[in-house]
Design a protein around this motif. Structure first.
Motif, PDB file in Angstrom:
ATOM      1  N   THR A 274       0.819  -1.209   0.000  1.00 56.59           N
ATOM      2  CA  THR A 274       0.000   0.000   0.000  1.00 56.59           C
ATOM      3  C   THR A 274       0.855   1.263   0.000  1.00 56.59           C
ATOM      4  N   PRO A 275       0.301   2.387  -0.463  1.00 56.88           N
ATOM      5  CA  PRO A 275       1.015   3.670  -0.377  1.00 56.88           C
ATOM      6  C   PRO A 275       1.272   4.053   1.074  1.00 56.88           C
ATOM      7  N   GLN A 276       2.211   4.962   1.250  1.00 55.76           N
ATOM      8  CA  GLN A 276       2.581   5.425   2.588  1.00 55.76           C
ATOM      9  C   GLN A 276       2.437   6.942   2.648  1.00 55.76           C
TER      10      GLN A 276
ATOM     11  N   GLU B  42      -3.766  24.777   6.592  1.00 56.41           N
ATOM     12  CA  GLU B  42      -3.821  23.932   5.407  1.00 56.41           C
ATOM     13  C   GLU B  42      -2.636  22.977   5.410  1.00 56.41           C
ATOM     14  N   LEU B  43      -2.742  21.929   4.616  1.00 54.13           N
ATOM     15  CA  LEU B  43      -1.701  20.893   4.599  1.00 54.13           C
ATOM     16  C   LEU B  43      -1.504  20.387   3.180  1.00 54.13           C
ATOM     17  N   SER B  44      -0.246  20.347   2.746  1.00 52.10           N
ATOM     18  CA  SER B  44       0.112  19.742   1.469  1.00 52.10           C
ATOM     19  C   SER B  44       0.372  18.258   1.709  1.00 52.10           C
ATOM     20  N   VAL B  45      -0.480  17.412   1.149  1.00 49.19           N
ATOM     21  CA  VAL B  45      -0.412  15.968   1.404  1.00 49.19           C
ATOM     22  C   VAL B  45       0.771  15.363   0.660  1.00 49.19           C
ATOM     23  N   LYS B  46       1.504  14.481   1.353  1.00 46.58           N
ATOM     24  CA  LYS B  46       2.651  13.801   0.755  1.00 46.58           C
ATOM     25  C   LYS B  46       2.448  12.295   0.871  1.00 46.58           C
ATOM     26  N   LEU B  47       2.121  11.675  -0.260  1.00 44.83           N
ATOM     27  CA  LEU B  47       2.007  10.213  -0.314  1.00 44.83           C
ATOM     28  C   LEU B  47       3.195   9.664  -1.088  1.00 44.83           C
ATOM     29  N   HIS B  48       3.578   8.436  -0.779  1.00 39.56           N
ATOM     30  CA  HIS B  48       4.823   7.871  -1.327  1.00 39.56           C
ATOM     31  C   HIS B  48       4.658   6.368  -1.500  1.00 39.56           C
ATOM     32  N   HIS B  49       5.381   5.826  -2.484  1.00 36.85           N
ATOM     33  CA  HIS B  49       5.467   4.368  -2.632  1.00 36.85           C
ATOM     34  C   HIS B  49       6.924   3.994  -2.867  1.00 36.85           C
ATOM     35  N   PRO B  50       7.428   2.966  -2.169  1.00 35.75           N
ATOM     36  CA  PRO B  50       8.867   2.643  -2.269  1.00 35.75           C
ATOM     37  C   PRO B  50       9.297   2.051  -3.604  1.00 35.75           C
ATOM     38  N   ILE B  51       8.359   1.581  -4.424  1.00 37.64           N
ATOM     39  CA  ILE B  51       8.717   0.963  -5.706  1.00 37.64           C
ATOM     40  C   ILE B  51       8.640   2.014  -6.810  1.00 37.64           C
ATOM     41  N   ARG B  52       9.675   2.056  -7.631  1.00 40.25           N
ATOM     42  CA  ARG B  52       9.733   3.048  -8.696  1.00 40.25           C
ATOM     43  C   ARG B  52       8.618   2.813  -9.714  1.00 40.25           C
ATOM     44  N   GLY B  53       8.129   3.924 -10.277  1.00 36.19           N
ATOM     45  CA  GLY B  53       7.162   3.825 -11.360  1.00 36.19           C
ATOM     46  C   GLY B  53       5.746   3.510 -10.937  1.00 36.19           C
ATOM     47  N   VAL B  54       5.445   3.569  -9.664  1.00 36.94           N
ATOM     48  CA  VAL B  54       4.095   3.257  -9.183  1.00 36.94           C
ATOM     49  C   VAL B  54       3.222   4.498  -9.252  1.00 36.94           C
TER      50      VAL B  54
ATOM     51  N   THR C 270     -15.611   7.161  -2.122  1.00 36.67           N
ATOM     52  CA  THR C 270     -15.655   6.052  -3.074  1.00 36.67           C
ATOM     53  C   THR C 270     -14.300   5.350  -3.124  1.00 36.67           C
ATOM     54  N   ALA C 271     -14.319   4.110  -3.617  1.00 33.39           N
ATOM     55  CA  ALA C 271     -13.080   3.334  -3.715  1.00 33.39           C
ATOM     56  C   ALA C 271     -12.274   3.803  -4.922  1.00 33.39           C
ATOM     57  N   PRO C 272     -10.971   4.025  -4.785  1.00 31.06           N
ATOM     58  CA  PRO C 272     -10.148   4.451  -5.928  1.00 31.06           C
ATOM     59  C   PRO C 272      -9.940   3.316  -6.921  1.00 31.06           C
ATOM     60  N   ASP C 273      -9.880   3.666  -8.219  1.00 31.98           N
ATOM     61  CA  ASP C 273      -9.566   2.677  -9.245  1.00 31.98           C
ATOM     62  C   ASP C 273      -8.455   3.221 -10.130  1.00 31.98           C
ATOM     63  N   SER C 274      -7.974   2.396 -11.056  1.00 27.05           N
ATOM     64  CA  SER C 274      -6.786   2.746 -11.840  1.00 27.05           C
ATOM     65  C   SER C 274      -7.090   3.627 -13.041  1.00 27.05           C
ATOM     66  N   LEU C 275      -8.392   3.864 -13.344  1.00 26.89           N
ATOM     67  CA  LEU C 275      -8.742   4.617 -14.543  1.00 26.89           C
ATOM     68  C   LEU C 275      -9.380   5.971 -14.254  1.00 26.89           C
ATOM     69  N   HIS C 276     -10.326   5.994 -13.340  1.00 27.55           N
ATOM     70  CA  HIS C 276     -11.134   7.190 -13.171  1.00 27.55           C
ATOM     71  C   HIS C 276     -10.732   8.045 -11.967  1.00 27.55           C
ATOM     72  N   SER C 277     -10.069   7.457 -11.004  1.00 34.12           N
ATOM     73  CA  SER C 277      -9.713   8.214  -9.805  1.00 34.12           C
ATOM     74  C   SER C 277      -8.542   9.147 -10.092  1.00 34.12           C
ATOM     75  N   PRO C 278      -8.489  10.298  -9.417  1.00 39.42           N
ATOM     76  CA  PRO C 278      -7.393  11.247  -9.658  1.00 39.42           C
ATOM     77  C   PRO C 278      -6.023  10.624  -9.378  1.00 39.42           C
ATOM     78  N   LEU C 279      -5.048  11.018 -10.171  1.00 39.41           N
ATOM     79  CA  LEU C 279      -3.668  10.575  -9.977  1.00 39.41           C
ATOM     80  C   LEU C 279      -3.010  11.503  -8.964  1.00 39.41           C
ATOM     81  N   PHE C 280      -2.416  10.922  -7.951  1.00 41.23           N
ATOM     82  CA  PHE C 280      -1.780  11.738  -6.923  1.00 41.23           C
ATOM     83  C   PHE C 280      -0.459  12.279  -7.441  1.00 41.23           C
ATOM     84  N   THR C 281      -0.268  13.613  -7.337  1.00 48.85           N
ATOM     85  CA  THR C 281       0.936  14.253  -7.872  1.00 48.85           C
ATOM     86  C   THR C 281       1.621  15.147  -6.841  1.00 48.85           C
ATOM     87  N   ASN C 282       1.329  14.944  -5.564  1.00 48.88           N
ATOM     88  CA  ASN C 282       1.890  15.774  -4.496  1.00 48.88           C
ATOM     89  C   ASN C 282       1.470  17.237  -4.627  1.00 48.88           C
TER      90      ASN C 282
END
Length: 722
Positions: A483-485, A496-508, A517-529
């Motif tokens: 899972t993301p961290q 206010e807070l700038s959210v920082k999410l991270h994943h240890p594997i490159r290219g994720v 709602t539950a996130p999916d790989s097509l319609h949910s927003p892409l996290f870009t910091n």
């Protein structure tokens, strides 16, 4: 005993029995105040007196009807005094026991059996004392009564010992298996379980569930207790079990408690190595790698004919030196039984420094294996490693070294295995040093910048070295992403807070939602910091990558807290077990978790059961308050419920506070999955300088619950003022 004193004692005995009946009849309604708890804890201390007195009285009662005794006035007075003293002290002991049983951690059939046998002993002894001079009291009745009290004493004492020392305390020396050969010994059953049974299970079993923690089997160990999980597999440095063991002896949370048999150094080491080896339950000792530290230390417990793979021409190190250099951040163990060679593991990232390696200079001849995995080791630190002239294996996985630092290792003429996975090495840097490591036979380089082609090139050039490249991410063997961290230092913010999410594997890719709602790989927003929060928000996120299975969903709760009080205090005491940092816990910005191994647990969760949670705050400048939130834990299975009610009092004068908000949270109607949530009490916006918050624990757990009628535990870790 004078007649006046005897009369007073008899009256007190009757009063004590009536008081016990009252306690039993209203058992679900009364609670033990903190100032009375020490009286209850004297139960184990006092109970030996009535046992001795009653046993002496029983013996004399059996022979009371012999002619020479029945005619002896002194015998009768002496026996009567024994009966009265025994039953009176038994009554006091029963009252103390009932007080003690109300504390957390006492439950189950053993407790109930012990309690009723103790009460039965008292009532039978009291009846014998008051009726033993009746005309119908015959020698046969005397013997039956004496036998009944004796049996109740012995059986009740047995169950009491079970509560205090554990079920197998008496027979454990006879049932302990000391003849298991090494080739059949299991890591958990024959190495770890005996330590827990001898030093821990007496207080942590289904019948005496201190801290709601049982240690009797694998399932109980994995479940953990009131403070959360007992350990994090592979991470001894953040595991609650080891934290409690290594606390100072005078710390109230030190385990085992002062007065109990303490863990030896070798037992502490075995527990640490077991957790570090991912807390395996079903493996045999000999299934562990030949030079694994847990295997090496555990092997000393069993008869074995194992001999070291290598022959060493140096002598063993001084045992006192090894003991002195072993500590909470470093373990030192023989490579194998009777071997002079040593294996050293360093852990605890926060406590690491190069000096931790340099301090081992007294063992520079004997250390043949050194594990520095996941420590912030830098290139310059490797100079200290070169002192180990007979070093054969060096683990540097996921450290901060680069290929340039490997040149420091060229003086290690015995080095056979070098593990540098997860580091920042490059092909050119590796080629500059590897040829000078003349004894090298094996090198792990997975999760580095080396491409599969470059690894093949190395393997072709250095045929005597086995290169381990690990997993090849070509999509042909998909595995599930973790899972993301979250990387924010705190998930509580004021403006206010700038959210920082991270994943240890490159290219994720991390996809997220904030609408529930539950996130999916097509319609949910892409996290870009680029996500900025201005209000309390629940973020649901998942990780995705081509050729991999998507991760499980993870939920992150971010909370807004606009105001920090200038002073804060508690008006009523906290639960003895859930003190945390007192009132300071409510505004430290660290969110508590279910994981007891997290520092956030010990420092954040405050609890009440026997009284309200009452918090008083002051502000130097008036604030415009519109809501008050409490972040709470709900775990219905263990009796942790939301508050029954929340009251908010405020004003501009400390003597004229008004009720400005009240909330009755919705209660669960059945056992449900535990959760961490905030309950918010709205307030009509107004300026205040003084604030009082009163949260009342649920007074009666619903009938559908196993603890129906009892007062629930309320746990709070953060206040949110907006």
């Amino acid at each position: 005993m004078g007649n006046k004193v005897k009369g007073i004692a008899e009256q007190l005995l009757i009063v004590a029995n009536i008081f016990i009946l009252f306690l039993l009849f209203f058992e679900r309604q009364w609670v033990v105040p903190l100032w009375i708890q020490p009286i209850g804890r004297m139960h184990p201390l006092l109970l030996h007196f009535p046992i001795v007195l009653l046993l002496l009285a029983l013996g004399m009662e059996v022979f009371r009807f012999k002619p020479e005794n029945s005619a002896n006035n002194f015998y009768e007075k002496f026996l009567s005094s024994f009966w009265l003293a025994g039953t009176f002290t038994a009554a006091i002991t029963v009252v103390m026991g009932l007080f003690l049983a109300k504390e957390d951690g006492y439950a189950g059939n053993t407790l109930a059996t012990h309690k009723w046998l103790g009460i039965g002993t008292l009532w039978t002894g009291t009846a014998i004392y008051f009726f033993r001079k009746a005309p119908w009291y015959t020698p046969t009745l005397a013997r039956i009564g004496a036998a009944s009290v004796a049996i109740a004493l012995l059986v009740g004492g047995h169950y009491g010992a079970t509560l205090t020392h554990g079920e197998n305390f008496v027979s454990e020396p006879l049932t302990r298996n000391e003849s298991v050969p090494l080739d059949k010994a299991l890591v958990f059953d024959h190495v770890i379980r005996p330590i827990l049974e001898q030093k821990c299970v007496s207080c942590h079993n289904p019948e005496k569930l201190k801290g709601e923690l049982s240690l009797v089997n694998e399932a109980a160990l994995l479940k953990g207790g009131k403070s959360g999980k007992l350990f994090v597999a592979g991470k001894p440095e953040i595991s609650l079990l080891l934290q409690r063991i290594h606390l100072p002896n005078d710390d109230k949370k030190h385990m085992p408690p002062v007065g109990k048999a303490q863990l030896t150094d070798s037992e502490q080491l075995l527990l640490a190595l077991w957790i570090k080896s991912n807390a395996v339950f079903n493996k045999k000792v000999i299934d562990l790698p030949a030079r694994d530290s847990l295997r090496l230390v555990a092997a000393n417990l069993f008869q074995t004919t194992e001999t070291p793979e290598d022959k060493f021409d140096f002598g063993a190190a001084d045992e006192e030196t090894i003991k002195k250099l072993s500590n909470n951040d470093r373990t030192i163990a023989p490579l194998s039984l009777s071997s002079p060679a040593l294996s050293v593991n360093l852990y605890n990232k926060a406590a690491y420094s190069p000096e931790k390696i340099q301090e081992l200079s007294a063992l520079k001849t004997q250390v043949v294996s050194l594990n520095l995995n996941k420590l912030p080791v830098k290139d310059g630190d490797l100079k200290a490693v070169t002192q180990f002239e007979n070093l054969q294996k060096l683990d540097l996985n996921f450290t901060d070294i680069t290929g340039k630092g490997l040149s420091e290792l060229t003086g290690l003429k015995q080095l056979k295995t070098l593990n540098i996975s997860g580091t920042k090495i490059t092909l050119a840097e590796l080629q500059a040093s590897i040829g000078k490591l003349t004894s090298l036979k094996r090198m792990s380089v997975w999760n580095t910048s080396l491409t599969p082609t470059e690894v093949q090139q190395l393997q072709k050039t250095y045929k005597n070295i086995e290169f381990i490249a690990g997993f090849k991410d070509d999509g042909s063997n998909p595995i599930k992403l973790n899972t993301p961290q979250v990387k924010n230092s705190s998930m509580v913010f004021d403006q206010e807070l700038s959210v920082k999410l991270h994943h240890p594997i490159r290219g994720v890719e991390i996809r997220y939602t904030t609408d529930g709602t539950a996130p999916d790989s097509l319609h949910s927003p892409l996290f870009t910091n680029q996500t900025v929060l201005k209000n309390s928000t629940k973020i649901r996120a998942k990780a995705f990558k081509k050729g991999w299975f998507g991760s499980d969903e993870v939920v992150f709760d971010f909370y807004k807290n606009t105001y920090q009080p200038d002073s804060i205090s508690l008006l009523l005491p906290l639960n003895r077990v859930h003190q945390a940092a007192g009132a300071k816990s409510y505004f430290d910005g660290i969110l508590g978790t279910f994981n007891a191994n997290s520092p956030a647990w010990a420092n954040n969760w405050t609890g009440v059961r026997n009284n309200d949670l009452a918090i008083y705050s002051e502000f130097k400048k008036p604030i415009l308050l519109s809501s008050v939130g409490l972040r709470i834990m709900e775990e219905t299975e263990t009796g942790i419920f939301p508050p029954e009610s929340i009251e908010v009092w405020g004003g501009t004068s400390p003597t004229q506070l008004k009720l400005i908000g009240k909330l009755k949270p919705t209660m669960p109607t059945q056992v449900r999955t535990h959760s961490l949530l905030s309950v918010t009490c709205p307030v009509k916006p107004q300026n205040i300088t003084y604030l009082k918050i009163v949260a009342k624990p649920l007074q009666k757990i619903p009938d559908w619950h196993g603890s129906k009628g009892r007062t629930a535990l309320l746990l709070v870790d953060e206040l949110l003022l907006n």
